[in-house]
Design an enzyme around this catalytic site. Structure first.
Site, short mmCIF file in Angstrom:
data_model
loop_
_atom_site.label_atom_id
_atom_site.label_comp_id
_atom_site.label_asym_id
_atom_site.label_seq_id
_atom_site.Cartn_x
_atom_site.Cartn_y
_atom_site.Cartn_z
N CYS A 101 0.90 -1.08 0.04
CA CYS A 101 0.02 -0.09 0.05
C CYS A 101 0.71 1.16 0.04
O CYS A 101 0.55 2.24 -0.80
CB CYS A 101 -0.90 -0.02 1.19
SG CYS A 101 -1.97 1.33 1.17
N CYS A 197 -6.21 -3.97 6.80
CA CYS A 197 -7.33 -3.23 6.94
C CYS A 197 -8.48 -3.73 6.17
O CYS A 197 -9.57 -3.35 6.32
CB CYS A 197 -6.81 -1.71 6.23
SG CYS A 197 -6.54 -1.64 4.60
#
Length: 360
Positions: A101, A197
């Site tokens: 990410c 997440c």
């Protein structure tokens, strides 16, 4: 400078934006929408990018008096992080989605868009420091080692680092929360997000099974005997001990661990603890936030986000590196990342392709 402050809706990014504004920069708050079906509320401290998080970020921006936007990067996140995560597990590797990410979303897609819109830099609430060194900007560990996030930033290259700010690196987490409260931010006591997440309930095995499907296969010990059965090799990682469900115990009662995952035969291999130790690591997809090392050099090697640093000899060979640890360590799996340090400075990183034991 014109700076994009990445605002997740948490306390760290809130103080990050405030500090950049205090430093005299022209700050714009940006919340990244990374889910195509964002939940309304967070599930305790798991997950992120909910409508609640976007609202929290907007309220902080309003209090600071800065412009605020939501940038939709759900498609890019799904392709570059989520699908990459699935394909890596399918191939029997153990990826770190936070590094992906940072590399592909926050410091590629976000930074690229910011620069295209004539911003000068991106600021985030990561706990790390940027230090001016003899060869330009250097990435260093944070003062608060308990929160240090330099490991997950090890994927940055020199150009990305030149356009980045990490204003929290010189402060401890309790002091950040205190500062947020003094500034009147409603997120001052908001719990930190953790785990992966996009798997809000924390059940990684169940999440992977829903996408890859159950596939029964054997669990084999070091002698070649089948000692159990699994529902998908992708659910296992090197060093794992719990949840193996072995049906044939060792005669000496010794505990067994996953030593290898072979997706081609859908086989999980287990063995005793002594078989886990490795001291030779090969990596590819190297990233250097500064000059790449030349020849063999002595560096520290960190193998997990909050793991121990090991003394090592490192040799870079084009896009690949060989890391020889001074002592063996357990639970190192292909797909993980090795991040290299010289003191507090991040030298570079690589994705682990294979491990072994040196003969010397």
């Amino acid at each position: 400078m014109r700076v994009v402050a990445a605002m997740s809706g948490g306390v760290d990014s809130a103080v990050c934006a405030a500090r950049m504004l205090d430093a005299g920069h022209d700050v714009v708050g940006v919340h990244l929408a990374l889910s195509q079906s964002a939940a309304t509320l967070r599930e305790s401290a798991r997950g992120c990018c909910t409508i609640e998080d976007a609202g929290d970020a907007r309220r902080v921006a309003d209090k600071l008096g800065i412009p605020f936007y939501v940038w939709d990067m759900a498609d890019r996140f799904r392709e570059d992080v989520v699908e990459d995560f699935v394909s890596e597990y399918r191939a029997g590797r153990t990826p770190n989605p936070c590094l992906r990410c940072n590399e592909r979303i926050k410091f590629a897609a976000l930074l690229d868009k910011a620069l295209a819109l004539e911003f000068d830099a991106v600021a985030t609430g990561h706990y790390a420091r940027i230090v001016d060194g003899p060869n330009g900007r250097e990435l260093h560990r944070a003062v608060d080692m308990a929160k240090d996030q330099s490991y997950v930033l090890g994927v940055l290259d020199a150009d990305q680092l030149a356009h980045s700010f990490f204003p929290l690196g010189d402060t401890t987490k309790p002091d950040i929360r205190k500062e947020a409260a003094e500034r009147g931010f409603s997120v001052a006591k908001k719990p930190d997000s953790h785990d992966i997440c996009f798997i809000a309930d924390g059940d990684t095995q169940g999440w992977l099974t829903s996408r890859l499907g159950a596939a029964t296969g054997p669990i084999v010990d070091e002698s070649g005997e089948v000692v159990g059965e699994h529902d998908g090799a992708f659910a296992y990682t090197v060093g794992q001990r719990r949840g193996l469900g072995l049906k044939v115990p060792r005669a000496d009662g010794a505990k067994r661990y996953v030593t290898q995952v072979d997706p081609s035969s859908n086989t999980v291999f287990v063995g005793t603890e002594d078989l886990l130790g490795v001291d030779e690591i090969h990596g590819s997809h190297t990233r250097w936030p500064g000059p790449a090392p030349i020849g063999e050099v002595r560096l520290g090697a960190q193998l997990r986000a909050h793991g121990e640093e090991f003394a090592a000899t490192v040799r870079a060979e084009g896009d690949e590196i060989v890391v020889r640890l001074d002592e063996r360590t357990r639970g190192v799996a292909p797909g993980q990342s090795v991040v290299l340090y010289e003191g507090a400075r991040v030298v570079g990183s690589a994705t682990i392709t294979r491990t072994g034991r040196s003969t010397g």
